[in-house]
Design a protein around this motif. Structure first.
Motif, PDB file in Angstrom:
ATOM      1  N   ILE A  55     -10.327   3.115   1.608  1.00 48.09           N
ATOM      2  CA  ILE A  55      -9.426   4.147   2.317  1.00 48.09           C
ATOM      3  C   ILE A  55      -8.852   3.494   3.811  1.00 48.09           C
ATOM      4  CG2 ILE A  55      -9.739   6.481   3.524  1.00 48.09           C
ATOM      5  CD1 ILE A  55      -9.473   6.548   0.474  1.00 48.09           C
ATOM      6  N   SER A  59      -4.635   2.667   3.072  1.00 42.59           N
ATOM      7  CA  SER A  59      -3.874   3.631   3.950  1.00 42.59           C
ATOM      8  C   SER A  59      -3.203   3.154   5.115  1.00 42.59           C
ATOM      9  CB  SER A  59      -4.626   5.039   4.160  1.00 42.59           C
ATOM     10  OG  SER A  59      -5.613   4.804   4.941  1.00 42.59           O
ATOM     11  N   LYS A  60      -3.220   1.884   5.512  1.00 42.46           N
ATOM     12  CA  LYS A  60      -2.947   1.509   6.589  1.00 42.46           C
ATOM     13  C   LYS A  60      -2.021   0.213   6.665  1.00 42.46           C
ATOM     14  CE  LYS A  60      -5.699   3.694   9.402  1.00 42.46           C
ATOM     15  NZ  LYS A  60      -6.161   4.482   8.769  1.00 42.46           N
ATOM     16  N   ASN A 183      -2.604  -2.072  -1.019  1.00 44.47           N
ATOM     17  CA  ASN A 183      -1.831  -2.356   0.127  1.00 44.47           C
ATOM     18  C   ASN A 183      -0.387  -3.103   0.058  1.00 44.47           C
ATOM     19  OD1 ASN A 183      -0.836  -3.264   3.017  1.00 44.47           O
ATOM     20  ND2 ASN A 183      -2.235  -1.460   3.603  1.00 44.47           N
ATOM     21  N   SER A 188       1.090   4.367  -2.141  1.00 41.62           N
ATOM     22  CA  SER A 188       0.376   5.464  -1.146  1.00 41.62           C
ATOM     23  C   SER A 188      -0.764   6.286  -1.842  1.00 41.62           C
ATOM     24  CB  SER A 188       1.530   6.677  -0.865  1.00 41.62           C
ATOM     25  OG  SER A 188       1.764   7.352  -2.011  1.00 41.62           O
ATOM     26  N   VAL A 189      -1.982   6.571  -1.136  1.00 40.43           N
ATOM     27  CA  VAL A 189      -3.028   7.084  -1.585  1.00 40.43           C
ATOM     28  C   VAL A 189      -2.755   8.521  -1.729  1.00 40.43           C
ATOM     29  CG1 VAL A 189      -5.338   7.558  -1.208  1.00 40.43           C
ATOM     30  CG2 VAL A 189      -4.492   5.414  -0.567  1.00 40.43           C
ATOM     31  N   LEU A 194      -7.323  10.857  -0.870  1.00 42.60           N
ATOM     32  CA  LEU A 194      -7.555  10.573   0.451  1.00 42.60           C
ATOM     33  C   LEU A 194      -8.682  11.269   1.281  1.00 42.60           C
ATOM     34  CD1 LEU A 194      -6.732   8.314   2.792  1.00 42.60           C
ATOM     35  CD2 LEU A 194      -5.009  10.138   3.244  1.00 42.60           C
ATOM     36  N   ASN A 198     -12.288  10.441   2.624  1.00 43.43           N
ATOM     37  CA  ASN A 198     -12.753  10.490   3.925  1.00 43.43           C
ATOM     38  C   ASN A 198     -14.125  11.214   3.896  1.00 43.43           C
ATOM     39  OD1 ASN A 198     -10.863   9.167   4.965  1.00 43.43           O
ATOM     40  ND2 ASN A 198      -9.235  11.011   4.990  1.00 43.43           N
TER      41      ASN A 198
END
Length: 314
Positions: A55, A59-60, A183, A188-189, A194, A198
């Motif tokens: 994650i 997501s970065k 990535n 996109s997640v 997501l 989390n």
């Protein structure tokens, strides 16, 4: 100014220390036991920590050139600490069987739990994502050097193929590789994935640190004081200083330099105990090294990062 920076830096290490202490006392009063610690550690290593890494990375937005520089700093630091501790053990440590144990306690760090916790507390998800490639490369090197060191010092045989299979099956390595691929494709997640991820990611570090505290053996600190002291100095002083020097020389600055030093400040890996015991080594010695470095790491890390900031090295 140093004192004010030290108190600010304790915000990174003190919460981690307190959770570890809670784990130790919960074990003492019987609220958690060996079964809980074993199952919790397996859950973290095989499920929640890989999710946290995936994650954080997927997501970065990553800068791969800088990430590779950080990984290079970690690899070079690990190799140097390994070589220096090997040299020291060869000339000063008896019996011979204890040499490999001291060496592994000196270079192998608890990156996946304490190291990541330091980075997360300092820089959040951004820090975890930035340090992921470092974690992948150095973890692979840890596994190879540990087998080589213990096999030679214990007089046993090492299986290169077994080591390679273990690396390829390592859930952390698999999660990082998948996340980097995700990535790089700029995917996109999905929001539902997501959010669910989390939830699991949020439980990773508290559970891992509770288990780390519950597995501490303070009684072991009374054993082999001289050897434990040397391994502790190698782990908590030599390793961060070499990491700082190498990272600075290859051009790391600011957050990236602090991240590699934070990872280098992590204590000896708890996984080393199982490996030493399985290969017939001095399990009491490695338990002492793990306990000593774990308890002292929180203070040494705060001091080192504070000195970096007051001297404006970052």
């Amino acid at each position: 100014m140093f004192i004010s920076l030290l108190f600010a830096t304790l915000a990174i290490t003190a919460p981690i220390f307190l959770v570890v202490v809670c784990g130790y006392f919960l074990r003492r009063v019987g609220l958690i036991d060996d079964h809980f610690i074993g199952m919790g550690s397996r859950l973290v290593f095989n499920f929640t920590l890989p999710i946290l890494l995936f994650i954080s990375i997927a997501s970065k937005t990553l800068t791969y050139g800088v990430a590779l520089q950080m990984a290079l700093a970690g690899v070079l630091t690990t190799l140097l600490v390994w070589l220096i501790s090997e040299w020291w053990a060869q000339g000063w440590i008896e019996p011979r069987a204890d040499r490999g144990v001291l060496v592994m306690g000196s270079f192998r760090s608890n990156l996946g739990i304490v190291g990541l916790a330091y980075c997360f507390n300092a820089y959040g998800d951004q820090g975890v994502a930035a340090i992921a490639m470092y974690l992948a490369f150095v973890t692979v090197l840890f596994n190879i050097l540990s087998v080589v060191t213990l096999s030679r010092k214990q007089g046993g045989d090492s299986s290169l193929m077994g080591t390679i299979k273990g690396i390829l099956r390592n859930p952390l390595i698999v999660a990082i590789a998948l996340a980097l691929g995700w990535n790089s494709l700029q995917l996109s997640v999905p929001p539902i994935v997501l959010t669910t991820g989390n939830y699991f990611a949020a439980m990773t570090l508290p559970l891992a640190l509770l288990c780390a505290g519950g597995s501490l053996s303070l009684a072991a600190l009374r054993l082999d004081v001289g050897k434990v002291t040397m391994a502790t100095l190698f782990k908590l002083l030599l390793t961060p200083l070499l990491s700082l020097l190498i990272g600075y020389l290859i051009g790391l600055r600011g957050m990236t330099l602090e991240l590699v030093v934070l990872m280098a400040c992590a204590p000896s890996a708890a996984a080393g105990y199982a490996m030493v015991r399985a290969m017939g080594g001095n399990a009491k010695l490695i338990a002492s090294i793990i306990a000593s470095t774990t308890l002292l790491s929180f203070a040494s890390t705060a001091v080192i990062i504070s000195l970096m900031r007051v001297m404006q090295i970052t």
